[in-house]
Design a protein around this motif. Structure first.
Motif, PDB file in Angstrom:
ATOM      1  N   UNK A   1     -12.087 -38.183  -8.913  1.00 24.52           N
ATOM      2  CA  UNK A   1     -12.114 -38.052 -10.366  1.00 24.52           C
ATOM      3  C   UNK A   1     -13.400 -38.832 -11.022  1.00 24.52           C
ATOM      4  N   UNK A   2     -13.944 -38.405 -11.897  1.00 26.31           N
ATOM      5  CA  UNK A   2     -15.232 -39.002 -12.474  1.00 26.31           C
ATOM      6  C   UNK A   2     -14.713 -40.245 -13.176  1.00 26.31           C
ATOM      7  N   UNK A   3     -15.602 -41.171 -13.337  1.00 28.32           N
ATOM      8  CA  UNK A   3     -15.331 -42.420 -14.029  1.00 28.32           C
ATOM      9  C   UNK A   3     -15.349 -42.187 -15.300  1.00 28.32           C
ATOM     10  N   UNK A   4     -15.163 -43.051 -16.244  1.00 25.44           N
ATOM     11  CA  UNK A   4     -15.049 -42.982 -17.521  1.00 25.44           C
ATOM     12  C   UNK A   4     -16.705 -43.254 -17.956  1.00 25.44           C
ATOM     13  N   UNK A   5     -17.064 -42.315 -18.881  1.00 24.08           N
ATOM     14  CA  UNK A   5     -18.668 -42.416 -19.209  1.00 24.08           C
ATOM     15  C   UNK A   5     -19.607 -41.773 -18.139  1.00 24.08           C
ATOM     16  N   UNK A   6     -18.830 -41.245 -17.092  1.00 23.30           N
ATOM     17  CA  UNK A   6     -19.972 -40.589 -16.227  1.00 23.30           C
ATOM     18  C   UNK A   6     -20.185 -39.141 -16.659  1.00 23.30           C
ATOM     19  N   UNK A   7     -21.373 -38.994 -16.505  1.00 21.22           N
ATOM     20  CA  UNK A   7     -22.043 -37.432 -16.743  1.00 21.22           C
ATOM     21  C   UNK A   7     -22.090 -36.374 -15.405  1.00 21.22           C
ATOM     22  N   UNK A   8     -21.971 -35.317 -15.607  1.00 20.89           N
ATOM     23  CA  UNK A   8     -22.202 -34.313 -14.474  1.00 20.89           C
ATOM     24  C   UNK A   8     -23.465 -34.210 -14.478  1.00 20.89           C
ATOM     25  N   UNK A   9     -24.068 -33.857 -13.315  1.00 14.58           N
ATOM     26  CA  UNK A   9     -25.702 -33.735 -12.979  1.00 14.58           C
ATOM     27  C   UNK A   9     -26.350 -33.036 -14.123  1.00 14.58           C
ATOM     28  N   UNK A  10     -26.028 -31.728 -14.352  1.00 14.20           N
ATOM     29  CA  UNK A  10     -26.545 -31.169 -15.467  1.00 14.20           C
ATOM     30  C   UNK A  10     -26.799 -31.754 -17.071  1.00 14.20           C
ATOM     31  N   UNK A  11     -25.708 -32.463 -17.018  1.00 13.73           N
ATOM     32  CA  UNK A  11     -25.678 -33.404 -18.583  1.00 13.73           C
ATOM     33  C   UNK A  11     -26.601 -34.254 -18.330  1.00 13.73           C
ATOM     34  N   UNK A  12     -26.622 -35.048 -17.390  1.00 10.75           N
ATOM     35  CA  UNK A  12     -27.471 -36.192 -17.032  1.00 10.75           C
ATOM     36  C   UNK A  12     -29.018 -35.528 -17.217  1.00 10.75           C
ATOM     37  N   UNK A  13     -29.387 -34.434 -16.538  1.00 11.48           N
ATOM     38  CA  UNK A  13     -30.667 -33.972 -16.433  1.00 11.48           C
ATOM     39  C   UNK A  13     -31.076 -33.862 -17.869  1.00 11.48           C
ATOM     40  N   UNK A  14     -30.189 -33.082 -18.631  1.00  7.93           N
ATOM     41  CA  UNK A  14     -30.751 -32.886 -20.098  1.00  7.93           C
ATOM     42  C   UNK A  14     -30.998 -34.204 -20.947  1.00  7.93           C
ATOM     43  N   UNK A  15     -30.072 -35.202 -20.524  1.00  2.92           N
ATOM     44  CA  UNK A  15     -30.268 -36.342 -21.597  1.00  2.92           C
ATOM     45  C   UNK A  15     -31.506 -37.111 -21.073  1.00  2.92           C
ATOM     46  N   UNK A  16     -31.917 -37.122 -19.681  1.00  3.17           N
ATOM     47  CA  UNK A  16     -33.201 -37.523 -19.269  1.00  3.17           C
ATOM     48  C   UNK A  16     -34.169 -37.033 -19.692  1.00  3.17           C
ATOM     49  N   UNK A  17     -34.274 -35.626 -19.619  1.00  3.46           N
ATOM     50  CA  UNK A  17     -35.359 -34.672 -20.099  1.00  3.46           C
ATOM     51  C   UNK A  17     -35.589 -35.196 -21.395  1.00  3.46           C
ATOM     52  N   UNK A  18     -34.650 -35.030 -22.273  1.00  2.00           N
ATOM     53  CA  UNK A  18     -34.825 -35.204 -23.848  1.00  2.00           C
ATOM     54  C   UNK A  18     -35.635 -36.717 -24.098  1.00  2.00           C
ATOM     55  N   UNK A  19     -34.907 -37.927 -23.307  1.00  3.65           N
ATOM     56  CA  UNK A  19     -35.596 -38.863 -23.562  1.00  3.65           C
ATOM     57  C   UNK A  19     -36.970 -39.182 -23.022  1.00  3.65           C
ATOM     58  N   UNK A  20     -37.138 -38.321 -22.015  1.00  5.62           N
ATOM     59  CA  UNK A  20     -38.565 -38.017 -21.319  1.00  5.62           C
ATOM     60  C   UNK A  20     -39.379 -37.437 -22.338  1.00  5.62           C
TER      61      UNK A  20
END
Length: 118
Positions: A1-20
């Motif tokens: 089970x995922x931890x609270x606040x954990x993101x799946x790989x694709x969501x994390x990818x888009x988040x880091x891409x936008x910040x980058x």
């Protein structure tokens, strides 16, 4: 089970891409730099984005999700070696003897790790 606040790989990818994307834009405005580049530069920027960022990032994350960390981690040490070899072949960059020896040691180490797993 995922931890609270954990993101799946694709969501994390888009988040880091936008910040980058936003961070360099902010920095260019802060330091009053121009964003205008020659039109011939755009294919190279697009290639870097698609191949190195998207392709590389998703490949590494796929590997981390399907292979043991004890195999992925040492293999990641090969990135600078491959980058140096590509720079040598594609850009005509010179490699020093120390870089060649160091790259060979890294590749030997990666090879030993993979053989030990088999």
């Amino acid at each position: 089970m995922a931890q609270a606040g954990a993101l799946d790989a694709l969501s994390y990818f888009w988040l880091t891409t936008v910040v980058s994307l936003i961070t360099p834009l902010f920095m260019t405005r802060l330091f009053q730099q121009s964003l205008v580049v020659p039109a011939a530069t755009f294919p190279f920027l697009l290639g870097m984005g698609l191949v190195t960022h998207i392709g590389g990032w998703l490949s590494v994350n796929y590997a981390q999700g399907h292979l043991p960390a004890s195999l992925v981690s040492p293999t990641m040490l090969g990135q600078p070696v491959v980058a140096a070899l590509l720079a040598f072949v594609l850009l005509g960059e010179a490699l020093t003897l120390l870089q060649v020896v160091g790259g060979a040691v890294v590749l030997l180490g990666i090879s030993l790790v993979h053989r030990a797993r088999g």
